[in-house]
Design a protein around this motif. Structure first.
Motif, PDB file in Angstrom:
ATOM      1  N   SER A  72       0.699  -1.276  -0.125  1.00 28.40           N
ATOM      2  CA  SER A  72       0.020  -0.043   0.062  1.00 28.40           C
ATOM      3  C   SER A  72       0.832   1.296  -0.075  1.00 28.40           C
ATOM      4  N   GLN A 127      -7.035   0.588  -0.448  1.00 28.03           N
ATOM      5  CA  GLN A 127      -7.287  -0.472   0.118  1.00 28.03           C
ATOM      6  C   GLN A 127      -8.414  -0.076   1.398  1.00 28.03           C
ATOM      7  N   ASP A 174      -5.564  -1.728  -5.022  1.00 31.87           N
ATOM      8  CA  ASP A 174      -5.152  -2.113  -3.754  1.00 31.87           C
ATOM      9  C   ASP A 174      -5.931  -3.118  -3.116  1.00 31.87           C
ATOM     10  N   GLU A 175      -5.812  -4.361  -3.423  1.00 30.69           N
ATOM     11  CA  GLU A 175      -6.642  -5.505  -2.896  1.00 30.69           C
ATOM     12  C   GLU A 175      -8.173  -5.283  -3.468  1.00 30.69           C
TER      13      GLU A 175
HETATM   14 MG   LIG Z   1      -1.867  -2.740   2.142  1.00 29.65          MG
END
Ligand SMILES: [Mg+2]
Ligand SMILES: Nc1ncnc2c1ncn2[C@@H]1O[C@H](COP(=O)(O)OP(=O)(O)OP(=O)(O)O)[C@@H](O)[C@H]1O
Length: 240
Positions: free
Chosen positions: A40, A80, A156-157
């Protein structure tokens, strides 16, 4: 082309990234690493939300700091953390983001519908974001990143909390974009990127410890699945 050169980030007493370098061209790059490995942080540096301690980030050989607004217009980012505007409806949220991105007023409506359609959120647009499930919040976040068809996409994810059907459908969206866009996807769900990633970047305690195509990595580690390569690379690594 995005180039990250000797990038380091020091938070007070944590060296979160240490001399990270790579180049990204069209296609999907999977950023894999355990909790706290710096994924991140790297994303936040590339999207200009954080300032590097040292090193450079270049877009087509120009520093992103110098490019400023020009760079931000070709960037889409789904963070995220789900920092959604809870009291807004999905429609207002996407419209608001479209206006922030400087999309022409007469195109906003169509563009919002287009990105909502890509993540199957058309029928939920009139509900407030606070009433969304985790997966729906995730999908609307991905949708806003796609507004204006930016060339460079950072996720991010993106599949965290998605049910299998939506995971597969998002994977297809990514795959379609990969021919014309640069996608950097940080994830813990190795199987989500195994079949679509052009390259995998392994980040361990803030350093790139290996990078290559899935096929090359499988061969190098003599494994059948990317998840087994992951375990080999990070097996001894625990939360930092
Ligand atoms: Mg992260
Ligand atoms: N704002 C901050 N201040 C201080 N330390 C931070 C900050 N943000 C992150 N860190 C530290 O930097 C390191 C990298 O964190 P980062 O969030 O980038 O990891 P990550 O790979 O995204 O982890 P995860 O898989 O859990 O999302 C960790 O040691 C973390 O504790």
């Amino acid at each position: 082309m995005l180039e990250v050169k000797d990038l380091s980030k020091q938070y007070k007493d944590v060296l979160a990234l240490n001399q990270v370098s790579f180049r990204l061209e069209e296609g999907i790059y999977a950023l894999l690493g355990p909790n706290g490995s710096g994924k991140s942080t790297l994303m936040n540096l590339i999207c200009g939300q954080l300032k590097a301690t040292s090193g450079d980030i270049l877009w087509n050989n120009h520093s992103i700091q110098k490019l400023g607004i020009q760079y931000y217009q070709l960037l889409g980012y789904a963070p995220q953390q789900q920092g959604l505007y809870e009291e807004m409806t999905g429609l207002r949220f996407l419209t608001y983001m479209a206006l922030l991105k400087d999309i022409r007023q007469n195109e906003v409506k169509d563009e919002v519908q287009r990105v909502a359609g890509l993540v199957h959120m058309e029928s939920h647009l009139y509900k407030k974001c606070r009433t969304y499930s985790g997966g729906m919040k995730q999908r609307i976040l991905v949708a806003q990143a796609l507004l204006g068809q930016p060339k460079l996409l950072l996720f991010d994810e993106p599949t965290a909390g998605l049910d299998p059907k939506e995971r597969v459908s998002l994977r297809q969206v990514f795959q379609e974009l990969s021919h014309t866009h640069i996608l950097l996807i940080a994830t813990h769900v190795v199987s989500d990127v195994e079949s679509i990633a052009k390259e995998v970047i392994f980040l361990k305690q803030g350093e790139v410890v290996n990078q290559g195509s899935v096929d090359d990595l499988l061969q190098q580690y003599q494994k059948d699945f990317l998840e087994d390569v992951y375990l080999e690379v990070f097996g001894d690594d625990h939360d930092v």
